[in-house]
Design a protein around this motif. Sequence first.
Motif, short mmCIF file in Angstrom:
data_model
loop_
_atom_site.label_atom_id
_atom_site.label_comp_id
_atom_site.label_asym_id
_atom_site.label_seq_id
_atom_site.Cartn_x
_atom_site.Cartn_y
_atom_site.Cartn_z
N UNK A 42 0.83 -1.20 0.00
CA UNK A 42 0.00 0.00 0.00
C UNK A 42 0.87 1.25 0.00
N UNK A 43 1.95 1.23 0.78
CA UNK A 43 2.85 2.39 0.81
C UNK A 43 3.52 2.59 -0.55
N UNK A 44 3.88 1.48 -1.19
CA UNK A 44 4.49 1.57 -2.51
C UNK A 44 3.48 2.12 -3.51
N UNK A 45 2.22 1.67 -3.39
CA UNK A 45 1.18 2.17 -4.27
C UNK A 45 0.96 3.66 -4.03
N UNK A 46 0.94 4.07 -2.78
CA UNK A 46 0.76 5.48 -2.47
C UNK A 46 1.91 6.31 -3.02
N UNK A 47 3.12 5.79 -2.94
CA UNK A 47 4.27 6.51 -3.48
C UNK A 47 4.12 6.66 -4.99
N UNK A 48 3.68 5.62 -5.68
CA UNK A 48 3.44 5.70 -7.12
C UNK A 48 2.36 6.71 -7.45
N UNK A 97 1.50 9.25 -5.63
CA UNK A 97 2.05 10.57 -5.32
C UNK A 97 2.91 11.08 -6.47
N UNK A 98 3.71 10.21 -7.04
CA UNK A 98 4.56 10.61 -8.18
C UNK A 98 3.70 11.04 -9.35
N UNK A 99 2.64 10.29 -9.64
CA UNK A 99 1.75 10.65 -10.75
C UNK A 99 1.10 12.00 -10.48
N UNK A 100 0.63 12.22 -9.26
CA UNK A 100 -0.02 13.48 -8.92
C UNK A 100 0.95 14.65 -9.08
N UNK A 101 2.19 14.48 -8.62
CA UNK A 101 3.18 15.55 -8.75
C UNK A 101 3.47 15.85 -10.21
N UNK A 102 3.60 14.81 -11.03
CA UNK A 102 3.86 15.02 -12.46
C UNK A 102 2.70 15.76 -13.10
#
Length: 198
Positions: free
Chosen positions: A133-139, A141-146
């Motif tokens: 879940x943390x890895x999914x959230x990190x992914x 988050x990266x998409x949202x920032x981009x």
Amino acid sequence: MACLFLFLSSGRACASDTLLSAPLNVTIRELEVNSAVVTWEILEGDPVIGFAITQQKKDVRMLRFIQEVNTTTRSCALWDLDEDTEYIVHVQSISMGGSSPPSQPVLFRTPKESEKMASKSPDEVTMEEVGDAAQLRAGELIIIVVVLVMWAGVIALFCRQYDIIKDNEPNNNKDKAKNSSECSTPEHPQGGLLRSNV
């Protein structure tokens, strides 16, 4: 010759400085379908520099031998185990002078996949799931920032183009205003943009 005699009569007198005691309290923890962790303790003062583990299926002669030196760890992960299978594990301490006798054998059975899933309640969350879940959230988050950076770029380009258009447009209006105001002087009151009907 005297040393040999003492060794034979007392069992360990000459080699007592180099022999290690077998590891104690060997236990299996974190037992999973395909893995487990074996832990143990050693006597204080033993000059241990590593360990050796033998892992064997109960009714099979094939062994897996794991050896690690230059470590003070007192645990080791066993991997690639078969589900619903009995294993026997021995642990030995390693010093500069050699290996200890093997520990008492520890027998354990890996669970079946269905047993493991049945023992887990629906509300229970494992550390593996939390990590996923943390890895999914990190992914995410990266998409949202981009996406936010791309939107900021689009807005910046729009503002730049809008400023260019705005800068060009008022010049045209100023030119028109100058042309019409040139006609509207006190001598020609009717030539301006605002005409009074008096």
